[in-house]
Design a protein around this motif. Structure first.
Motif, PDB file in Angstrom:
ATOM      1  N   ALA A  43       0.850  -1.186   0.000  1.00 36.48           N
ATOM      2  CA  ALA A  43       0.000   0.000   0.000  1.00 36.48           C
ATOM      3  C   ALA A  43       0.889   1.241   0.000  1.00 36.48           C
ATOM      4  O   ALA A  43       1.917   1.291   0.685  1.00 36.48           O
ATOM      5  N   TYR A  44       0.473   2.253  -0.772  1.00 32.74           N
ATOM      6  CA  TYR A  44       1.246   3.490  -0.902  1.00 32.74           C
ATOM      7  C   TYR A  44       0.303   4.685  -0.788  1.00 32.74           C
ATOM      8  O   TYR A  44      -0.775   4.700  -1.387  1.00 32.74           O
ATOM      9  N   ALA A  45       0.719   5.667   0.002  1.00 32.09           N
ATOM     10  CA  ALA A  45      -0.032   6.921   0.098  1.00 32.09           C
ATOM     11  C   ALA A  45       0.891   8.025   0.595  1.00 32.09           C
ATOM     12  O   ALA A  45       1.671   7.826   1.528  1.00 32.09           O
ATOM     13  N   HIS A  46       0.815   9.154  -0.051  1.00 32.19           N
ATOM     14  CA  HIS A  46       1.483  10.381   0.399  1.00 32.19           C
ATOM     15  C   HIS A  46       2.958  10.152   0.741  1.00 32.19           C
ATOM     16  O   HIS A  46       3.446  10.562   1.793  1.00 32.19           O
ATOM     17  N   GLY A  78      -7.862  13.831   0.085  1.00 29.86           N
ATOM     18  CA  GLY A  78      -7.463  14.358  -1.221  1.00 29.86           C
ATOM     19  C   GLY A  78      -6.325  13.598  -1.873  1.00 29.86           C
ATOM     20  O   GLY A  78      -6.071  13.757  -3.060  1.00 29.86           O
ATOM     21  N   TYR A  79      -5.618  12.776  -1.108  1.00 25.22           N
ATOM     22  CA  TYR A  79      -4.544  11.957  -1.669  1.00 25.22           C
ATOM     23  C   TYR A  79      -5.071  10.548  -1.911  1.00 25.22           C
ATOM     24  O   TYR A  79      -5.837  10.031  -1.109  1.00 25.22           O
ATOM     25  N   PRO A  80      -4.657   9.896  -2.988  1.00 22.80           N
ATOM     26  CA  PRO A  80      -5.150   8.541  -3.244  1.00 22.80           C
ATOM     27  C   PRO A  80      -4.417   7.494  -2.419  1.00 22.80           C
ATOM     28  O   PRO A  80      -3.309   7.726  -1.924  1.00 22.80           O
ATOM     29  N   LEU A  81      -5.047   6.357  -2.279  1.00 21.32           N
ATOM     30  CA  LEU A  81      -4.424   5.169  -1.714  1.00 21.32           C
ATOM     31  C   LEU A  81      -4.200   4.226  -2.880  1.00 21.32           C
ATOM     32  O   LEU A  81      -5.129   3.917  -3.620  1.00 21.32           O
ATOM     33  N   VAL A 124      -4.358  -0.923  -7.997  1.00 19.52           N
ATOM     34  CA  VAL A 124      -5.590  -0.140  -8.000  1.00 19.52           C
ATOM     35  C   VAL A 124      -5.364   1.148  -7.218  1.00 19.52           C
ATOM     36  O   VAL A 124      -4.558   1.199  -6.291  1.00 19.52           O
ATOM     37  N   THR A 125      -6.087   2.181  -7.626  1.00 21.39           N
ATOM     38  CA  THR A 125      -6.026   3.467  -6.936  1.00 21.39           C
ATOM     39  C   THR A 125      -7.405   3.756  -6.372  1.00 21.39           C
ATOM     40  O   THR A 125      -8.402   3.682  -7.085  1.00 21.39           O
ATOM     41  N   LEU A 126      -7.437   4.062  -5.083  1.00 26.85           N
ATOM     42  CA  LEU A 126      -8.689   4.327  -4.385  1.00 26.85           C
ATOM     43  C   LEU A 126      -8.734   5.787  -3.956  1.00 26.85           C
ATOM     44  O   LEU A 126      -7.757   6.305  -3.413  1.00 26.85           O
ATOM     45  N   ASP A 127      -9.868   6.418  -4.157  1.00 25.55           N
ATOM     46  CA  ASP A 127     -10.058   7.826  -3.823  1.00 25.55           C
ATOM     47  C   ASP A 127     -10.270   7.977  -2.321  1.00 25.55           C
ATOM     48  O   ASP A 127     -11.147   7.318  -1.751  1.00 25.55           O
ATOM     49  N   SER A 128      -9.502   8.823  -1.676  1.00 26.67           N
ATOM     50  CA  SER A 128      -9.657   9.028  -0.239  1.00 26.67           C
ATOM     51  C   SER A 128     -10.762  10.027   0.090  1.00 26.67           C
ATOM     52  O   SER A 128     -11.174  10.130   1.242  1.00 26.67           O
TER      53      SER A 128
END
Length: 176
Positions: A43-46, A78-81, A124-128
């Motif tokens: 998992a990747y975010a920010h 506002g940042y994706p996961l 996959v990219t998920l909207d936060s």
């Protein structure tokens, strides 16, 4: 080449062949007896990446279950996961339960599935923040199986799940 040189070359070749065969045999035994590793999600975010080991991992007959923990990964609004899926998950009919929270604390669940992203997608990219008043607070990726209760009613249960807490502090602040 004289007879003595040919003999030395032949013996050297046989010794080398036996050594390679022994090495291959030992390697095969080590691989066969190595413990199997359950698939993990990345998992990747920010700017931060974490490895998400299974929260639950059972055989499809719900035997041999192993349990893990939820992983914390702050995902600012506002940042994706982004999730990177290993083939064992990407090629299966997975589901993801997305848990959003409104400013008043009300939870809103949304479900996405492998069909929403295309066949055998490995990321996959998920909207936060799909709406201005919603914030992603958790994700559970699941591999479901069909189950039946005593009355014959059918329903899905996960035989494997990976859990991510995207708001590590209940107030929406990063954990200290």
């Amino acid at each position: 080449m004289n007879a003595r040189t040919r003999t030395v070359v032949a013996i050297s070749a046989v010794v080398l062949l036996v050594a390679v065969a022994a090495y291959a045999g030992v390697l095969a035994l080590l691989i066969r007896d190595a413990p199997r590793k359950d698939p993990a999600v990345t998992a990747y975010a920010h700017g931060r990446t974490v490895t998400v080991e299974p929260f639950l991992y059972c055989s499809v007959t719900m035997a041999d279950c192993r349990y893990g923990e939820t992983v914390d990964l702050e995902v600012p609004p506002g940042y994706p996961l982004q999730l990177s899926l290993p083939p064992q998950i990407a090629e299966a009919p997975w589901l993801a339960q997305l848990i959003y929270e409104r400013p008043d604390g009300e939870q809103v669940d949304r479900l996405v599935a492998h069909d929403d992203f295309g066949k055998d997608v490995l990321a996959v990219t998920l909207d936060s923040r799909p709406e201005p008043n919603l914030r992603l607070v958790g994700v559970e990726l699941q591999l479901p199986i069909l189950a039946r209760d005593e009355t014959g009613r059918e329903f899905y249960v996960p035989h494997a799940a990976w859990s991510i807490n995207t708001a590590p502090d209940e107030r929406g602040q990063p954990a200290e």
